[in-house]
Scaffold this motif. Structure first.
Motif, PDB file in Angstrom:
ATOM      1  N   TYR A 129       0.827  -1.206   0.000  1.00  0.00           N
ATOM      2  CA  TYR A 129       0.000   0.000   0.000  1.00  0.00           C
ATOM      3  C   TYR A 129       0.862   1.256   0.000  1.00  0.00           C
ATOM      4  O   TYR A 129       0.644   2.188  -0.794  1.00  0.00           O
ATOM      5  N   PHE A 130       1.855   1.303   0.884  1.00  0.00           N
ATOM      6  CA  PHE A 130       2.651   2.518   0.995  1.00  0.00           C
ATOM      7  C   PHE A 130       3.562   2.737  -0.219  1.00  0.00           C
ATOM      8  O   PHE A 130       3.830   3.882  -0.589  1.00  0.00           O
ATOM      9  N   ILE A 131       4.022   1.653  -0.836  1.00  0.00           N
ATOM     10  CA  ILE A 131       4.793   1.818  -2.066  1.00  0.00           C
ATOM     11  C   ILE A 131       3.902   2.400  -3.155  1.00  0.00           C
ATOM     12  O   ILE A 131       4.293   3.335  -3.886  1.00  0.00           O
ATOM     13  N   ALA A 132       2.693   1.860  -3.297  1.00  0.00           N
ATOM     14  CA  ALA A 132       1.758   2.380  -4.293  1.00  0.00           C
ATOM     15  C   ALA A 132       1.408   3.839  -3.994  1.00  0.00           C
ATOM     16  O   ALA A 132       1.334   4.678  -4.906  1.00  0.00           O
ATOM     17  N   LEU A 133       1.187   4.151  -2.714  1.00  0.00           N
ATOM     18  CA  LEU A 133       0.880   5.522  -2.321  1.00  0.00           C
ATOM     19  C   LEU A 133       2.036   6.455  -2.645  1.00  0.00           C
ATOM     20  O   LEU A 133       1.845   7.547  -3.209  1.00  0.00           O
ATOM     21  N   ASP A 134       3.234   6.018  -2.313  1.00  0.00           N
ATOM     22  CA  ASP A 134       4.422   6.843  -2.533  1.00  0.00           C
ATOM     23  C   ASP A 134       4.623   7.144  -4.020  1.00  0.00           C
ATOM     24  O   ASP A 134       4.946   8.268  -4.404  1.00  0.00           O
ATOM     25  N   LEU A 135       4.437   6.119  -4.849  1.00  0.00           N
ATOM     26  CA  LEU A 135       4.638   6.302  -6.282  1.00  0.00           C
ATOM     27  C   LEU A 135       3.523   7.129  -6.920  1.00  0.00           C
ATOM     28  O   LEU A 135       3.722   7.746  -7.968  1.00  0.00           O
TER      29      LEU A 135
END
Length: 416
Positions: free
Chosen positions: A32-38
């Protein structure tokens, strides 16, 4: 003691359940946080220090999320930490490895045909290899920091390939794959425990003290988080592989494991590119399919090229002699050979079965004695085997398997 075997199996189940639950939580938050960050977007008017923002909709509501690349101007009143998912995944995973592979080292960890070592030595090598993995990885990250991300990734991949080869020359094929997964998962969890969370705490302490945080701590944490993102899928594959002997019980199992890491990269690259709104790299799916086809080919190529595999040793290991010398062994062996060995053979004769399930062989005295505990649990105390009782094992036969195991456990070994 036979009641202990049942309790131990339930303990294994409980540890596995906990491991899966915590892994789902960790992987979910990580993805989730990788997707959010990108997916963060910059715009005019963002608060000072904000790097980007994202609007999301879920569960009947809207979420407005902003990221501060270093830190906000002041410490927020409420701060949620994401760390226990990682810690408990590793703790439960190590507990499960101890329950299954350390307690059952003679059967699941040590293969005398690969390397004839004692169970304590094998366990010591196992634990040391996990610590070694973190030390090498951490050193490499510090050495390459700010220099060459590509060079770092190549170096780390070489290390993983070397470990894949090394593990398959130390342990059973099943244990080798599990250990490569544990080796990688240890690196991932140590990233959280040793680097990401400590760096975040330094930033928080600076905010509380009124100091301006150093951006390097966030940059280092971001590097380790990205590595974890690309390593997640291979770890899942390796942890599931113990159910699929075509992956671990083949001559080129270490090559298969090495290719799995490349598949993890191609799959995550597609998702990460999409999340970053940088296009649709469909080539990654073709690359993934080709890698998987190569893995499928490698799983069978030894038999294609050389015909039959090497004959398995029929010598009974000392740890299992009590089962082979038990008064009920002849009856138990007859039941196993007539009800189980048509599937659990080098060349299964049951239609639709091309490899022995879970790589378990039950064709000779040594193999049957070595699998006594699982035979007791799977076909004696439960009706898990044969599936749907397809070979029509009788209640009296199940009772005999129970009597065989329990009387062998109750008897004192000859050396005592």
């Amino acid at each position: 003691m036979y009641d202990f075997a049942i309790a131990w199996d339930w303990l294994s189940f409980a540890a596995r359940w906990l491991h899966v639950i915590t892994a789902i939580a960790w992987i979910g938050s990580s993805f989730y946080f990788i997707a959010l960050d990108l997916g963060l977007r910059q715009r005019k008017g963002l608060p000072e220090g904000a790097y980007g923002e994202e609007w999301q909709v879920h569960g009947g509501g809207f979420y407005h999320i902003q990221k501060y690349l270093v830190a906000p101007a002041e410490m927020p009143e409420h701060l949620t930490w994401f760390k226990w998912e990682s810690y408990m995944t590793w703790i439960s995973g190590f507990a499960l490895m101890a329950i299954v592979y350390y307690a059952g080292a003679d059967l699941y960890l040590v293969d005398p045909a690969v390397l004839d070592i004692s169970a304590p030595v094998a366990i010591l090598i196992s634990v040391a290899s996990l610590a070694f993995g973190w030390l090498v990885y951490d050193f490499a990250c510090k050495m390459f920091l700010g220099k060459s991300d590509t060079g770092l990734m190549i170096f780390l991949y070489v290390v993983l390939v070397a470990m894949a080869w090394g593990y398959t020359h130390l342990f059973t094929g099943r244990a080798a794959f599990l250990h490569l997964g544990a080796f990688t998962a240890t690196v991932m969890s140590a990233n959280v425990f040793m680097v990401i969370i400590p760096n975040q705490k330094i930033v928080v302490d600076d905010l509380i003290a009124g100091r301006k945080p150093d951006p390097k701590y966030g940059q280092i944490a971001k590097q380790r988080s990205t590595h974890n993102n690309y390593l997640t899928l291979p770890v899942i594959f390796l942890m599931l592989s113990n159910h699929y002997p075509l992956a671990f019980a083949t001559e080129f199992n270490w090559v298969i494991a090495s290719l799995v890491f490349l598949m993890g990269v191609t799959i995550r690259h597609w998702f990460n590119t999409r999340h970053a709104r940088k296009g649709n790299p469909t080539w990654t799916w073709l690359a993934t399919v080709l890698l998987f086809i190569a893995i499928m080919w490698l799983s069978t190529v030894p038999k294609v090229l050389t015909g039959e595999g090497e004959e398995e040793s029929a010598a009974i290991m000392p740890a299992f002699e009590r089962f082979a010398t038990n008064v009920h062994f002849d009856d138990a062996r007859e039941i196993v050979l007539s009800r189980c060995s048509m599937c659990h053979a080098q060349e299964p004769v049951w239609e639709g079965i091309i490899v022995p399930p879970k790589g378990v062989l039950l064709e000779n005295d040594a193999e049957i004695a070595a699998q006594a505990r699982d035979i007791y649990l799977q076909a004696g105390r439960s009706h898990a085997m044969p599936p749907a009782n397809i070979t029509h094992i009788e209640p009296s036969e199940r009772a005999m398997l129970v009597a065989w195991f329990e009387s062998a456990i109750a008897a004192k070994p000859e050396q005592e």
